[in-house]
Structure formats: C-alpha cells, structure tokens
Design an enzyme around this catalytic site. Structure first.
Site, PDB file in Angstrom:
ATOM      1  CB  CYS A 120      -0.921   0.017   1.214  1.00 49.51           C
ATOM      2  SG  CYS A 120      -2.324  -1.127   1.119  1.00 49.51           S
ATOM      3  CB  CYS A 226      -4.818   1.676   1.775  1.00 47.12           C
ATOM      4  SG  CYS A 226      -5.286   3.401   1.543  1.00 47.12           S
TER       5      CYS A 226
END
Length: 234
Positions: A120, A226
């Site tokens: 991420c 994320c």
C-alpha cells in the site's frame, strides 16, 4: 505544496462546519483553500459516485486524483470512465506508482501477500503524496458509519500542513443511497456481486449481508486501512 497558501485553522473550520451538508462543506473548502489549491481524492469505489456527484454540482473542474495502483479490478477502471462521462468531471488525474519503485520493491508482484502495508505504501501512499504536492487541501469520502478508525473522524482536520475535508463524515448510509437514487447514479459493477467495498484485487473479497461493509478488505488480517488516511501527506 505551494508556500503562498495561507490556510485557516482546521479546528475552527471543523466547528463551523460540524453540521453542514456535504455541498456546504465542499463550497467552504473551495473558499478556505482556494480554487487552484483544492483536490478530491477518489477510489471510484462502491460509494464514490455520491461524493463525486456533490463535487461536480459545486464545481466539476475541481481536480480529482485517482490512484491507479496496478492491482485494480478492470470493473473499477471502467467505472471511473463511466462516472467521468456521467458527471462531467473535467480534471481526473490517474496517478500510478513509480516504475522504478515497483521494480526495486515488488518485482514479482507478490508484496501484497508478504507485506500488505509496504504494498500500500508504494502503490497508494507515496503516489498520493506526490499527487497532493501542489495542493493546500483535499477532499475525501470517508464516513463515520463505516466504523473502525473512521467512526470519530471530524469534518475538517489538519493533515501535514494541508487541510483535509471529510464532507460525508456525518452523513448516513441512507443519505448516501438517496443521492444515488435522486441523481440516478450508476452503481459500481461489482456491487451486485457482493463486493460492498472495492480496493485492489488481491486484498478485496465479497462481503456477506451480516458483515461490516469493509469486512472484505484485507480479510483475515489486522489491517483495516491502506495508509492514505493514517499517514500525513506532507
């Protein structure tokens, strides 16, 4: 970020906009930050059309940043194009991770499995930091009813020297659905298949009716975000 921006205090704006409608928050964001210093960040996910509709009604030329991670569903990419046309969005910027970073840190495209936080970081967090560099403020679509770390988000917050606006923070799920109905917005193509929250393919799964809508993200892992909302963007 341009150092000519003179931003008002986030806490004062948050108090003033605590009970404002999404359109009022976005209008206030344009006034507070300046038309050329404001961006919207959208995943073009299952609830994104509601925010983008309100943004388009205020000013369809506000830049929209879309993080094309390289792992998105084809349906999400098609939905992006559908909404751009349907809403008349005039400045959607698809931002990708750097090729050199991917080659160095994820050459086999397996980082999502071994270290999803690192995946991420290189595919979302770092590209967003680059994309937001020219801006003094940004708008996103998080909502308190999504739960978890989002349950207590303010309407306006300070974010690494920028202002971060959450115009849907106190809106209800029913109100989001009403925007779709009133504006006849097309749903995300995967929603009918049980994907209530859609991110990257390897880390997104279907959600059953008795689960939280974000339960299908990073299923089986402690990860729930994320990183773009937990890491300062400066």
């Amino acid at each position: 970020m341009a150092d000519t921006v003179d931003l008002p205090p986030a806490d004062g704006l948050d108090r003033a906009l605590r009970h404002a409608t999404p359109a009022e928050v976005i209008t206030a964001a344009v006034k507070a930050v300046g038309r050329e210093q404001l961006a919207v960040v959208s995943s073009f996910g299952t609830e994104s059309a509601a925010l983008l509709k309100v943004v388009a009604d205020v000013d369809a030329a506000i830049p929209v940043i879309f993080l094309d991670t390289g792992w998105l569903f084809e349906e999400t990419l098609a939905y992006r194009d559908t909404l751009i046309a349907a809403l008349g969005l005039r400045d959607v910027r698809s931002i990708k991770p750097l090729d050199a970073t991917l080659l160095h840190e994820d050459p086999d495209r397996e980082l999502w499995f071994s270290d999803p936080d690192a995946c991420c970081r290189i595919r979302k967090v770092e590209p967003l930091q680059r994309a937001l560099a020219p801006f003094g403020g940004w708008i996103n679509g998080r909502k308190r009813f999504q739960g978890g770390a989002r349950a207590a988000i303010p309407v306006v917050e300070e974010d690494g020297g920028r202002l971060k606006f959450n115009p849907f923070a106190n809106i209800s799920r029913e109100a989001v659905e009403a925007i779709y109905v009133q504006a006849n917005l097309p749903p995300h193509p995967l929603k009918a298949s049980g994907y209530l929250s859609v991110g990257c393919m390897p880390c997104t799964s279907r959600t059953s009716p008795d689960e939280d809508m974000r339960a299908g993200r990073w299923r089986g892992r402690p990860k729930t975000e994320c990183g773009i909302h937990t890491v300062k963007t400066s």
